[in-house]
Motif scaffolding. Structure first.
Motif, PDB file in Angstrom:
ATOM      1  N   SER A 229      -2.216  12.871  -5.887  1.00  0.00           N
ATOM      2  CA  SER A 229      -2.483  14.045  -5.054  1.00  0.00           C
ATOM      3  C   SER A 229      -1.700  15.267  -5.504  1.00  0.00           C
ATOM      4  O   SER A 229      -2.211  16.391  -5.474  1.00  0.00           O
ATOM      5  CB  SER A 229      -2.168  13.738  -3.585  1.00  0.00           C
TER       6      SER A 229
ATOM      7  N   ASN B 202       1.831  15.741   0.595  1.00  0.00           N
ATOM      8  CA  ASN B 202       0.485  15.294   0.954  1.00  0.00           C
ATOM      9  C   ASN B 202       0.327  15.069   2.464  1.00  0.00           C
ATOM     10  O   ASN B 202      -0.525  14.297   2.897  1.00  0.00           O
ATOM     11  CB  ASN B 202       0.141  13.993   0.207  1.00  0.00           C
TER      12      ASN B 202
ATOM     13  N   LYS C  73       1.145   3.521  -2.965  1.00  0.00           N
ATOM     14  CA  LYS C  73      -0.023   4.320  -3.304  1.00  0.00           C
ATOM     15  C   LYS C  73      -0.138   5.552  -2.425  1.00  0.00           C
ATOM     16  O   LYS C  73      -0.589   6.613  -2.870  1.00  0.00           O
ATOM     17  CB  LYS C  73      -1.291   3.465  -3.167  1.00  0.00           C
ATOM     18  N   SER C  74       0.293   5.445  -1.161  1.00  0.00           N
ATOM     19  CA  SER C  74      -0.001   6.527  -0.217  1.00  0.00           C
ATOM     20  C   SER C  74       1.147   6.923   0.701  1.00  0.00           C
ATOM     21  O   SER C  74       0.987   7.823   1.519  1.00  0.00           O
ATOM     22  CB  SER C  74      -1.205   6.126   0.648  1.00  0.00           C
TER      23      SER C  74
ATOM     24  N   VAL D  72       1.773  13.370   4.645  1.00  0.00           N
ATOM     25  CA  VAL D  72       2.001  12.051   5.227  1.00  0.00           C
ATOM     26  C   VAL D  72       3.175  12.149   6.193  1.00  0.00           C
ATOM     27  O   VAL D  72       4.227  12.683   5.851  1.00  0.00           O
ATOM     28  CB  VAL D  72       2.301  11.011   4.122  1.00  0.00           C
TER      29      VAL D  72
ATOM     30  N   ASN E  58      -0.147   7.860  -7.706  1.00  0.00           N
ATOM     31  CA  ASN E  58       0.024   8.953  -6.740  1.00  0.00           C
ATOM     32  C   ASN E  58      -0.493  10.249  -7.366  1.00  0.00           C
ATOM     33  O   ASN E  58       0.265  11.025  -7.938  1.00  0.00           O
ATOM     34  CB  ASN E  58       1.501   9.114  -6.368  1.00  0.00           C
TER      35      ASN E  58
ATOM     36  N   ASP F 288       4.421  11.602  -1.377  1.00  0.00           N
ATOM     37  CA  ASP F 288       3.315  11.781  -0.428  1.00  0.00           C
ATOM     38  C   ASP F 288       3.788  12.487   0.838  1.00  0.00           C
ATOM     39  O   ASP F 288       3.089  13.341   1.389  1.00  0.00           O
ATOM     40  CB  ASP F 288       2.703  10.430  -0.064  1.00  0.00           C
TER      41      ASP F 288
ATOM     42  N   GLU G 253       0.820  -1.213   0.000  1.00  0.00           N
ATOM     43  CA  GLU G 253       0.000   0.000   0.000  1.00  0.00           C
ATOM     44  C   GLU G 253       0.856   1.266   0.000  1.00  0.00           C
ATOM     45  O   GLU G 253       0.430   2.320  -0.477  1.00  0.00           O
ATOM     46  CB  GLU G 253      -0.924  -0.004   1.222  1.00  0.00           C
ATOM     47  N   ASP G 254       2.087   1.148   0.501  1.00  0.00           N
ATOM     48  CA  ASP G 254       2.971   2.318   0.606  1.00  0.00           C
ATOM     49  C   ASP G 254       3.193   3.013  -0.735  1.00  0.00           C
ATOM     50  O   ASP G 254       3.355   4.237  -0.786  1.00  0.00           O
ATOM     51  CB  ASP G 254       4.337   1.913   1.169  1.00  0.00           C
TER      52      ASP G 254
END
Length: 360
Positions: free
Chosen positions: A246, A102, A92-93, A104, A244, A98, A89-90
């Motif tokens: 964002s 974003n 992606k976000s 994070v 990605n 990020d 998942e990393d």
């Protein structure tokens, strides 16, 4: 089936036989500028898949990298054209992108830098530069500079009471980049942009994994953090952000702001606001520290007399600046001139970045 034919015939038609496999089901796919990637169920396990020219060749590169770096586990291959990786998942976000743009949170970026430290200490070697996997990102893109020399209508940049001949700088970059030289290399990912690295220390995109020059590895990551990952790449290469996304809504917030005017072939610069976020600045300084304070620094220090040329080359490519808006084009040319003027090695780069605080 050849890769070009795959692209021409479309994704589903090319995978018609594969999708009949009971243990493989596509959940989502993305067309990037290079290939098709996506998420699938494989043996009832959520996985990541990638369409490649030659799966065995990519797996060879992965096997080199995984001796030192964190990489996703390979689950399987299909017909030598699809690689099934574990799903993380990393990517992606929780990429560096990020973290930088974003909100994070990350408490330990040493997970990334310790891997570089180990690679430099244990895999450093001296080879003719053409052995570098990332050779194509520099020597194979010199055509851009010939085109710029021919088509860019400006000749001089005047800034801080100095006059710079843009086209002479282009020619000097060409000379240094194309010089047949031996250079120090390490095992590395080869294209370390901020979307290819997670804050948990994982690397992805193994097209150029293997032996890469320290100069190219450093320059690619530096330019991604310094200027292009926050603005130029998302604006002019949107396909690279299919996962990605964002940054696509906010890259204008990170635009480099230049106050200039043009008279004939002269660009007169009043000031430049780098708009460099503090997070980016701190990561760049940490990256420089990893290189300067490595046990093998004395071995490769002399290589970095070419640093400004590799940074300039990366600023000027892979996005063709002739296709950019005029303000962006001027910004790239000014960044090139500043890096050419301020950077002689890693120490002077460290001073240059350390001094950035708003207008210059």
């Amino acid at each position: 089936m050849g890769f070009s034919r795959f692209l021409n015939e479309g994704f589903y038609s090319s995978l018609s036989n594969i999708t009949l496999l009971k243990n493989f089901r596509i959940l989502r796919y993305y067309n990037t500028s290079k290939t098709v990637i996506g998420i699938c169920l494989y043996n009832n396990q959520k996985c990541f898949f990638k369409f490649v020219n030659n799966a065995y060749e990519e797996l060879r590169r992965v096997s080199l990298l995984e001796q030192i770096y964190k990489v996703p586990k390979v689950i399987d291959t299909i017909n030598n054209t699809i690689i099934i990786y574990e799903y993380l998942e990393d990517f992606k976000s929780a990429t560096l992108n990020d973290y930088l743009y974003n909100n994070v949170k990350c408490t330990n970026l040493n997970q990334i830098f310790n891997q570089y430290k180990i690679a430099i200490e244990n895999t450093i070697c001296l080879f003719t530069e053409s052995y570098s996997q990332s050779y194509k990102y520099f020597q194979n893109r010199v055509g851009y500079l010939y085109e710029y020399i021919d088509k860019i209508p400006y000749r001089y940049i005047v800034f801080n009471n100095k006059q710079f001949d843009i086209k002479l700088i282009f020619k000097e970059i060409l000379q240094k980049i194309m010089k047949n030289k031996k250079i120090h290399m390490i095992i590395s990912q080869g294209d370390p942009t901020d979307t290819n690295i997670t804050i948990t220390g994982y690397f992805t995109d193994f097209e150029n994994a293997g032996l890469n020059s320290l100069l190219s590895e450093f320059s690619i990551l530096f330019v991604s953090l310094f200027s292009h990952g926050r603005y130029f790449y998302p604006k002019y290469n949107e396909q690279a952000y299919v996962i990605n996304k964002s940054i696509l809504d906010r890259f204008d917030n990170y635009k480099i702001k230049v106050n200039y005017y043009i008279e004939k072939e002269y660009i007169y610069v009043n000031n430049i606001h780098f708009n460099l976020p503090n997070k980016n600045k701190q990561i760049i300084l940490k990256l420089i520290d990893v290189y300067i304070n490595n046990l093998n620094y004395k071995k490769y220090k002399s290589d970095f007399k070419y640093l400004k040329y590799y940074i300039c080359m990366r600023l000027l490519t892979p996005v063709n600046i002739l296709l950019m808006d005029i303000d962006d084009k001027i910004s790239i040319l000014i960044l090139m001139v500043l890096c050419y003027d301020k950077i002689n090695d890693l120490e002077t780069l460290e001073s240059f970045i350390g001094d950035i605080n708003g207008n210059v």
